[in-house]
Scaffold this active site. Sequence first.
Site, PDB file in Angstrom:
ATOM      1  N   HIS A 264      21.953 -65.797  22.744  1.00 17.12           N
ATOM      2  CA  HIS A 264      20.236 -65.870  23.255  1.00 17.12           C
ATOM      3  C   HIS A 264      19.711 -64.421  22.949  1.00 17.12           C
ATOM      4  CE1 HIS A 264      20.350 -69.407  25.467  1.00 17.12           C
ATOM      5  NE2 HIS A 264      21.354 -69.118  26.095  1.00 17.12           N
TER       6      HIS A 264
ATOM      7  N   HIS B  40      27.975 -66.551  24.615  1.00 17.51           N
ATOM      8  CA  HIS B  40      26.816 -67.456  24.944  1.00 17.51           C
ATOM      9  C   HIS B  40      25.607 -66.737  25.214  1.00 17.51           C
ATOM     10  CE1 HIS B  40      24.931 -71.107  26.612  1.00 17.51           C
ATOM     11  NE2 HIS B  40      24.067 -70.244  27.121  1.00 17.51           N
ATOM     12  N   GLU B  41      25.575 -65.507  26.057  1.00 18.58           N
ATOM     13  CA  GLU B  41      24.192 -64.831  26.332  1.00 18.58           C
ATOM     14  C   GLU B  41      24.038 -63.856  25.260  1.00 18.58           C
ATOM     15  OE1 GLU B  41      22.746 -65.583  28.964  1.00 18.58           O
ATOM     16  OE2 GLU B  41      24.179 -66.824  29.287  1.00 18.58           O
TER      17      GLU B  41
END
Length: 145
Positions: free
Chosen positions: A68, A64-65
């Site tokens: 980004h 998820h990170e």
Amino acid sequence: MNLTDYVKEVSRQDFGIEFQHTASWNSRLQTTGGRFFPEDGHLDFNPKFCKKGDAGTFRKIVRHELCHYHLYYAGKGYRHGDKDFKDLLLQVNGVRYAPSIQSNTFYHYYQCESCGQVYQRKRRMNTKKYACGNCHGKLRHQNQS
């Protein structure tokens, strides 16, 4: 293996792109699994999710990170609401939201002597100052957790 090396490995395996910054633990994070900082490109992760023992969930948080991270440096939409972010997250099988961490919160229980209404509070309260909200009866502290 340290955290930065682990994030680099996940980035290589799942995205095919190198992670070129640092990753660190941030024990001040409470409900979120991690954070991406566009100013300098580093990632912070919540150590509580790694301590739970579920390596699969933590790997999804790292993905998820990294979504980004990689979208930001590709010049695409890297925020949660952006279509690019949602598509990439789905493609790499990352989590949209961090799972809740069960907390061992102690509760104080108070029972009205008149009507029997039970109140659950996290903080202890002064039974001489407060009364039952239903009948204004006297409250008694119960020894439960």
